[in-house]
Design a protein around this motif. Structure first.
Motif, short mmCIF file in Angstrom:
data_model
loop_
_atom_site.label_atom_id
_atom_site.label_comp_id
_atom_site.label_asym_id
_atom_site.label_seq_id
_atom_site.Cartn_x
_atom_site.Cartn_y
_atom_site.Cartn_z
N ARG A 477 1.01 6.75 -0.39
CA ARG A 477 -0.19 6.32 -0.81
C ARG A 477 -0.64 4.79 -0.12
O ARG A 477 -1.53 4.54 0.15
N SER A 478 0.19 4.03 -0.31
CA SER A 478 0.30 2.51 0.03
C SER A 478 0.15 2.66 1.48
O SER A 478 -0.58 1.66 2.15
N SER A 479 0.96 3.32 2.17
CA SER A 479 0.83 3.44 3.72
C SER A 479 -0.19 3.81 4.17
O SER A 479 -0.83 3.31 5.27
N MET A 480 -0.85 4.94 3.33
CA MET A 480 -2.04 5.71 3.92
C MET A 480 -3.22 4.66 3.81
O MET A 480 -4.09 4.39 4.49
N ARG A 481 -3.26 3.69 2.92
CA ARG A 481 -4.14 2.82 2.48
C ARG A 481 -4.14 1.71 3.61
O ARG A 481 -5.33 1.28 4.20
#
Length: 708
Positions: A477-481
């Motif tokens: 999720r943080s990488s997608m952000r």
């Protein structure tokens, strides 16, 4: 010709050019004088050119031949060097065996004849080799030497307390060099004792006095010979995790003495430790308890003696256990992480069912220190400061060993941090191309490929650790952000057209669906992160369409369109069919006339284009935004038609306006409603109400101004 050359002309020319006194200027001058013309000079030039090419070919053959001989010679030198190293190693081992045998024979002779041993000790030369001095040195002499050392070195008295078993083995001056740049750092004096190595620096104003620098126990010290590479020679390296130091001896002989005495002292240290453990492992006779007249005390003593009799004695005298701390140091220094963990597993398996006696606790303490060192090295291997090349598989070695050490949580955290840094670096290294869609294709390929490889490697490394999967989802999720930040900056912040933004979002969604191959669905995350930017893009494009429609309405003359050529009329029909208007032929007249206003036709094409691009961006969170935008756009057109119909007084123009209104209500609005329902999957009541109403807004009939 004056300069005709026969068969021997080439050889004569070669000898002339190779002569020591050859002068090029004089040769050319003489040749010009003797030449009959230009042709003669050209032929002579060709002969010299042919001779030059022949010489070059001969030179190439000689160079190639010499190169082959050089390679063969270098290979032979390498073989010879390897054999010399092997021979030196064999001789060193033989020397050690002979010295050990000699020492054993002398000790045996001293035990057989004490008087002979005393005479030998009294007449021992103080400058004998190391092994002889060790055999002959008395306890008093060793103590005196250590006391002298403590007086010479400042700052070591508290760190190096006097003890009966500690004595000086060897000492000498060395030069320390930087391990990275091989630059000289300082001159030091090293003192080797039977259990540690003391390094001290010389005081500048006091001759023979030193200042304490470092103290290294022999248990955690590894000695490595440094191959001579002139001008760097006579060097050896000391490995003490996590650091290493390089020292240079005065000459090759002193370097050899240092290497030999360090190895021999380490061996003696291991042997003495082994003998100590063997003595501790032997059962000790317990003193007889005093006789007691208490009848209950005898029963209590029997109950206390039963568990001690059953207590198992742990055998720690095995050779591999004695050498385990040193072997772990060597494995860590040589980066043999698998070998180090194998040794730890072997020890844990051996001690699994053994009682925790005092010798076992001491051994565990030494091993735990090595485990901490090994863990620190593995953590450093996974740190983002290391090279990020090689992809996720490059981290598998360190991760697997950390998991074997019981550090699954730390391995998971470091692995994901490493991969996050790698993904971020890959995105930063992308070149921002002029074409936005091309950059987005590259960005999606780099990011989602890295994410997919990371997921597969994570599944391989942490297959038996289900608790780590939640950490991976949080990381994803943080990488997608991070990906969406780069995506939005390029697509939405640069004010690209809605069609370009729709194509870019479609590319991102298609790549995101690839993750479903491994059971990872992040589509809802990318929707949640993009919804704000997409809403802004839809509202911005809606405002542009409304402004353009109002501008055309203000210039409306309510005239039929004349496209002038059949090609233009055919193109317009094709555009209307692509928009979904299949009955457009009934609105065309003779020649190239269209029985519709230019404003209504332009509004139809622009509205359908907006709807098609918006449906590419659609997901449930955007339903109301898209629907409200469509209603606002359609209201501008129908309100203008309604107002014009009420205000127009010319019957012919009024009939033409009614025809345009009929086209909007009966053709355009049903097409919009149908296409919206196909794209969204459910009908829109607002569009149905808009189509069914005969008039969308009641306006004062006497008014002559538009309320739009």
């Amino acid at each position: 010709m004056a300069l005709a050359l026969g068969e021997g002309g080439g050889s004569r020319l070669r000898r002339q050019l190779e002569s020591g006194g050859f002068a090029a200027c004089e040769y050319v001058k003489q040749l010009s004088q003797q030449s009959d013309g230009d042709r003669d000079l050209q032929e002579h030039r060709q002969r010299i050119q042919a001779l030059s090419e022949e010489t070059a070919q001969s030179l190439k053959r000689n160079v190639y031949q010499n190169y082959r001989q050089f390679i063969e010679t270098a290979r032979e030198i390498s073989y010879l060097e390897s054999e010399m190293y092997q021979l030196s190693h064999i001789l060193t081992e033989q020397k050690g065996i002979m010295e050990a045998v000699t020492q054993a024979l002398l000790l045996q002779a001293d035990r057989d004849d004490p008087a002979l041993g005393a005479r030998r000790a009294a007449t021992t030369d103080p400058f004998l080799p190391l092994s002889a001095k060790e055999a002959a040195a008395s306890e008093e002499g060793r103590h005196r030497t250590l006391t002298t050392l403590l007086e010479k070195v400042e700052g070591c008295r508290d760190l190096l307390p006097e003890s009966p078993g500690k004595y000086l083995v060897y000492n000498g001056d060395l030069v320390e060099y930087d391990a990275d740049h091989m630059a000289q750092i300082q001159r030091v004096h090293a003192f080797l004792m039977n259990d540690c190595l003391l390094v001290a620096t010389a005081l500048p104003n006091r001759r023979g006095a030193y200042r304490y620098d470092a103290l290294y126990p022999l248990d955690g010290l590894a000695v490595v010979n440094v191959k001579d590479n002139p001008p760097m020679k006579d060097m050896f390296k000391l490995l003490m995790f996590p650091e290493s130091r390089i020292f240079q001896a005065e000459n090759a002989k002193i370097k050899k003495e240092w290497l030999e005495v360090l190895e021999e002292t380490k061996r003696n240290r291991v042997l003495s430790e082994k003998r100590r453990l063997e003595q501790e492992a032997l059962p000790r006779p317990t003193p007889a308890p005093p006789e007691s007249t208490n009848p209950f005390e005898e029963d209590e003593n029997e109950e206390e003696e039963e568990p001690s009799a059953e207590e198992e004695v742990v055998d720690l005298s095995l050779e591999w256990i004695q050498e385990l701390p040193e072997d772990l140091d060597v494995c860590i220094a040589q980066r043999d992480f698998e070998g180090a963990v194998d040794l730890l597993d072997k020890l844990n398996e051996y001690l699994a069912d053994k009682p925790m006696s005092q010798p076992v606790k001491e051994l565990r303490a030494k091993v735990d220190e090595r485990v901490r060192q090994l863990t620190d090295v593995l953590v450093f291997e996974l740190s983002p400061d290391r090279s990020l090349r090689g992809g996720p598989r490059a981290t598998r070695r360190a991760v697997s060993q950390l998991i074997r050490l019981g550090q699954s949580t730390k391995a998971c955290e470091l692995f994901l941090k490493n991969r996050a840094a790698a993904v971020q670096t890959a995105i930063r290294q992308l070149r921002i191309e002029g074409a936005t869609l091309l950059y987005i294709h590259k960005l999606c390929h780099v990011f989602f490929t890295s994410l997919l490889e990371t997921a597969r490697e994570f599944e391989t490394d942490f297959a038996g650790n289900n608790g780590c999967y939640s950490a991976f989802v949080v990381w994803a999720r943080s990488s997608m952000r991070m990906f969406v930040d780069a995506f939005s900056k390029q697509v939405f912040d640069s004010k690209e057209s809605l069609s370009t933004a729709a194509e870019c979002v479609k590319v991102a969604k298609d790549h995101c669906k690839q993750l479903s191959e491994i059971g990872l669905d992040l589509t809802f995350i990318i929707h949640a992160l993009l919804v704000k930017d997409i809403k802004g893009a839809l509202q911005s494009y809606k405002d542009i369409i409304i402004e353009a429609t109002k501008h055309r309405n203000s210039e409306e003359m309510w005239r039929k369109m004349n496209l002038m050529t059949p090609e233009a009329l055919g193109k317009l029909k094709e555009e209307m069919r692509s928009c979904g208007v299949g009955n457009f032929d009934q609105y065309t007249g003779d020649d190239c006339w269209v029985n519709l206003s230019y404003t209504v036709v332009a509004f139809t094409k622009q509205t359908m284009a907006f709807l098609e691009e918006a449906l590419k961006l659609y997901f449930p969170e955007l339903h109301m935004v898209l629907l409200e935008s469509l209603v606002e756009i359609i209201l501008v057109a129908v309100q203008h038609v309604d107002y014009s119909l009420r205000c127009e007084q010319d019957p012919e123009k009024k009939a033409f306006i009614r025809q345009n209104a009929s086209f909007l209500y009966e053709t355009v609005l049903p097409v919009v409603e149908k296409r919206f329902e196909e794209g969204v999957g459910k009908p829109a009541k607002q569009l149905q109400d808009l189509r069914n109403a005969s008039r969308l807004m009641r306006v004062n009939p006497e008014s002559t101004t538009s309320v739009v």
